[in-house]
Design a protein around this motif. Structure first.
Motif, PDB file in Angstrom:
ATOM      1  N   ALA A   1     -50.043   8.832 -68.458  1.00 27.60           N
ATOM      2  CA  ALA A   1     -48.816   9.065 -68.555  1.00 27.60           C
ATOM      3  C   ALA A   1     -47.729   8.245 -69.910  1.00 27.60           C
ATOM      4  CB  ALA A   1     -48.380   8.472 -67.207  1.00 27.60           C
ATOM      5  N   SER A   2     -47.696   7.081 -69.628  1.00 26.79           N
ATOM      6  CA  SER A   2     -47.539   6.808 -70.939  1.00 26.79           C
ATOM      7  C   SER A   2     -47.034   7.419 -72.102  1.00 26.79           C
ATOM      8  CB  SER A   2     -47.351   4.863 -70.650  1.00 26.79           C
ATOM      9  OG  SER A   2     -47.154   4.643 -69.827  1.00 26.79           O
ATOM     10  N   THR A   3     -49.149   7.509 -72.533  1.00 23.57           N
ATOM     11  CA  THR A   3     -49.216   7.948 -73.953  1.00 23.57           C
ATOM     12  C   THR A   3     -48.889   9.403 -73.963  1.00 23.57           C
ATOM     13  OG1 THR A   3     -51.450   6.993 -73.610  1.00 23.57           O
ATOM     14  CG2 THR A   3     -51.078   8.713 -75.065  1.00 23.57           C
ATOM     15  N   MET A   4     -49.061  10.232 -72.865  1.00 23.22           N
ATOM     16  CA  MET A   4     -47.986  11.581 -72.789  1.00 23.22           C
ATOM     17  C   MET A   4     -46.124  11.441 -73.191  1.00 23.22           C
ATOM     18  SD  MET A   4     -50.371  13.165 -70.005  1.00 23.22           S
ATOM     19  CE  MET A   4     -49.257  15.290 -70.185  1.00 23.22           C
ATOM     20  N   ALA A   5     -46.116  10.495 -72.802  1.00 20.36           N
ATOM     21  CA  ALA A   5     -44.112  10.524 -72.388  1.00 20.36           C
ATOM     22  C   ALA A   5     -44.059   9.938 -74.099  1.00 20.36           C
ATOM     23  CB  ALA A   5     -44.478   9.314 -72.105  1.00 20.36           C
ATOM     24  N   ILE A   6     -45.598   9.259 -74.605  1.00 18.49           N
ATOM     25  CA  ILE A   6     -44.471   8.526 -75.478  1.00 18.49           C
ATOM     26  C   ILE A   6     -44.741   9.210 -77.691  1.00 18.49           C
ATOM     27  CG2 ILE A   6     -44.839   6.731 -74.706  1.00 18.49           C
ATOM     28  CD1 ILE A   6     -47.013   5.880 -76.762  1.00 18.49           C
ATOM     29  N   ALA A   7     -46.172  10.035 -77.090  1.00 14.19           N
ATOM     30  CA  ALA A   7     -46.374  10.870 -77.847  1.00 14.19           C
ATOM     31  C   ALA A   7     -45.185  11.401 -78.992  1.00 14.19           C
ATOM     32  CB  ALA A   7     -47.945  12.048 -77.085  1.00 14.19           C
ATOM     33  N   PRO A   8     -44.820  12.310 -78.424  1.00  7.25           N
ATOM     34  CA  PRO A   8     -43.228  13.013 -78.983  1.00  7.25           C
ATOM     35  C   PRO A   8     -42.667  12.475 -79.432  1.00  7.25           C
ATOM     36  CG  PRO A   8     -43.754  13.822 -76.036  1.00  7.25           C
ATOM     37  CD  PRO A   8     -44.603  12.838 -76.889  1.00  7.25           C
TER      38      PRO A   8
END
Length: 276
Positions: free
Chosen positions: A247-254
């Protein structure tokens, strides 16, 4: 004539810069790595670096359990919206402070900056009650208003610094040519300060994107951004480290991708006026 720098100093400086860069980047690297592990592998002792079963199951589970794209869109609307509203207010304010003589300008700027020193929890209850009475709880409009007010002192401070680097003679020449206040700001001042405005916009989008305190306390489901999306993977039963990492990776990727592609503009804006 520039002073020569010894090879030893160059090597030391380069090694120090790489060391600091890797130390800062390591938490992100470890989060991404953990997102591809199972829950058992995520808490293994000693930690597993490469020799583990790589899986995308955590990403699939996260998307099935929580609508990622709805939270993502909320984050985009809230961060970009609050930054644009802040710029609309801050550009005329910074222009007035930079080019209209006044003995109290520094005092006003310091007072504005002092509002950032107030612990957010100190005004949570009254703000919560105001939002409840106005029907702004769990709405993107409410969060845009809050984040605009929170980041407005930083936006004005940054723009004031950039505007002070612009020669006053150029603005006076525009006035002599008949430019009104609106045209002076829109067609003379703003184009000259584009690097500074761009860096201000990017930095404040990042600040709004990462804001957690207000988004967690003023939203429930409808307007919840990615910070609330991440927090949903913390439960009384414990932390699901692999799914939390996904979830953190998906949140910080953009925001990482945006920062990567705009780094040249960001650096240019931060150094705007530093070298004459």
């Amino acid at each position: 004539m520039a002073r020569a720098v010894s090879t030893r100093r160059k090597v030391f400086t380069t090694a120090l810069a790489w060391g600091l860069g890797l130390a800062i980047f390591f938490p992100i690297f470890w989060t991404v790595l953990t997102s591809f592990k199972t829950e058992a592998e995520a808490i293994a002792d000693p930690p597993l670096w490469v020799n583990f079963h790589w899986t995308l199951e955590n990403y699939v589970t996260v998307q099935e359990r929580s609508d990622y794209f709805r939270h993502f869109w909320n984050s985009v609307v809230i961060s970009v919206g609050s930054t644009l509203v802040g710029l609309i207010i801050a550009v005329p304010a910074a222009w007035a402070m930079a080019f209209v003589p006044g003995k109290r300008t520094k005092d006003v700027l310091m007072w504005m900056l002092s509002t950032k020193m107030l612990p957010p929890v100190g005004v949570l209850v009254p703000l919560y009650l105001i939002f409840r009475n106005l029907g702004l709880l769990d709405t993107r409009t409410g969060l845009v208003i809050v984040l605009t007010l929170i980041n407005l002192p930083i936006i004005i401070w940054m723009l004031y610094t950039y505007f002070k680097e612009i020669p006053v003679d150029i603005l006076e020449a525009a006035r002599m040519d008949g430019a009104g206040l609106r045209n002076e700001i829109l067609y003379v001042l703003t184009p000259m300060a584009v690097p500074g405005i761009a860096s201000t916009l990017l930095l404040n989008i990042i600040l709004a994107w990462n804001e957690a305190f207000w988004t967690l306390n003023l939203t429930a489901a409808k307007a919840a951004p990615l910070t609330a999306f991440i927090a949903s993977y913390s439960s009384p039963e414990g932390l699901f480290y692999a799914k939390l990492s996904a979830a953190s990776t998906m949140a910080i990727a953009p925001i990482l991708i945006m920062g990567w592609f705009s780094q040249k503009q960001l650096v240019r804006g931060l150094t705007f006026g530093a070298v004459k």
